[in-house]
Design a protein around this motif. Structure first.
Motif, PDB file in Angstrom:
ATOM      1  N   CYS A  34       1.088  -1.102  -0.078  1.00  0.00           N
ATOM      2  CA  CYS A  34       0.152   0.067  -0.024  1.00  0.00           C
ATOM      3  C   CYS A  34       1.021   1.358  -0.143  1.00  0.00           C
ATOM      4  O   CYS A  34       1.704   1.261   0.770  1.00  0.00           O
ATOM      5  N   VAL A  35       0.566   2.231  -0.947  1.00  0.00           N
ATOM      6  CA  VAL A  35       1.544   3.150  -1.107  1.00  0.00           C
ATOM      7  C   VAL A  35       1.255   4.374  -0.014  1.00  0.00           C
ATOM      8  O   VAL A  35       2.042   5.210   0.297  1.00  0.00           O
ATOM      9  N   PHE A  36      -0.038   4.325   0.492  1.00  0.00           N
ATOM     10  CA  PHE A  36      -0.338   5.337   1.733  1.00  0.00           C
ATOM     11  C   PHE A  36       0.150   4.811   3.019  1.00  0.00           C
ATOM     12  O   PHE A  36       0.423   5.558   4.041  1.00  0.00           O
ATOM     13  N   ALA A  37       0.067   3.499   3.393  1.00  0.00           N
ATOM     14  CA  ALA A  37       0.482   3.087   4.586  1.00  0.00           C
ATOM     15  C   ALA A  37       1.756   3.770   5.366  1.00  0.00           C
ATOM     16  O   ALA A  37       1.775   4.087   6.454  1.00  0.00           O
ATOM     17  N   PRO A  38       2.979   3.866   4.636  1.00  0.00           N
ATOM     18  CA  PRO A  38       4.041   4.525   5.325  1.00  0.00           C
ATOM     19  C   PRO A  38       3.917   5.824   5.705  1.00  0.00           C
ATOM     20  O   PRO A  38       4.631   6.713   6.743  1.00  0.00           O
ATOM     21  N   TYR A  39       2.870   6.642   4.950  1.00  0.00           N
ATOM     22  CA  TYR A  39       2.590   8.076   5.305  1.00  0.00           C
ATOM     23  C   TYR A  39       1.450   8.342   6.007  1.00  0.00           C
ATOM     24  O   TYR A  39       1.238   9.483   6.725  1.00  0.00           O
TER      25      TYR A  39
END
Length: 178
Positions: A34-39
């Motif tokens: 998921c591209v959102f998970a780290p941010y």
């Protein structure tokens, strides 16, 4: 259970972790990559909510996908700031905040210039009134203005004379300089 790589899930366990704030808001399954998970961590749902409201999830996803990973954190911080500013002020957003801060800087710079000019003026007055610099031709006769002035001691160790005849109640020394 196996740990995921730091590029996608930022240390989340496969299948066991709660979804990130973005996937939770969008009501979808949070994948390992998921591209959102780290941010947008699950414990900060307000971040994604404001960004989603202003930019939309699809646009944020596209922006993050197009950026190299080392720039994504800064981009997310910028988007969160812009989104919060746009929610507070839908018309001007960040530009309104910047404009307001610039006006405050202008006012403070003007006040600083007045203060610096007053310090120079007080130093010049002190220098010109010192006994070493006074010769008989430089000494002026006392006038009625000298009688209505009250000598005080300033922070700089110089004598400061405040003319109280023209100052009304509540009027400060600063307002009489303008």
């Amino acid at each position: 259970m196996k740990e995921s790589s730091t590029s996608g899930g930022a240390g989340r366990k496969q299948g066991a972790a709660s979804p990130c704030a973005a996937c939770k808001l969008l009501r979808r399954r949070c994948s390992q990559d998921c591209v959102f998970a780290p941010y947008f961590p699950a414990d900060e749902p307000h971040k994604f909510a404001s960004v989603h409201k202003v930019f939309g999830a699809s646009n944020v996803n596209k922006m993050l996908q197009e950026l190299p990973e080392h720039h994504r954190g800064d981009a997310v911080s910028s988007m969160v700031y812009e989104a919060n500013a746009r929610i507070r002020d839908p018309v001007y957003g960040c530009v309104g905040a910047i404009s307001s801060l610039q006006q405050q800087i202008d006012v403070l710079q003007a006040q600083l210039a007045v203060s610096q000019a007053e310090v120079v003026h007080m130093r010049m007055r002190h220098f010109s009134s010192s006994p070493v610099n006074q010769s008989p031709e430089n000494i002026s006769p006392p006038s009625r203005h000298h009688q209505s002035r009250t000598p005080t001691r300033s922070l700089f160790g110089m004598d400061m004379v405040v003319d109280q005849t023209n100052m009304g109640m509540g009027e400060s020394l600063w307002s009489s300089c303008n």
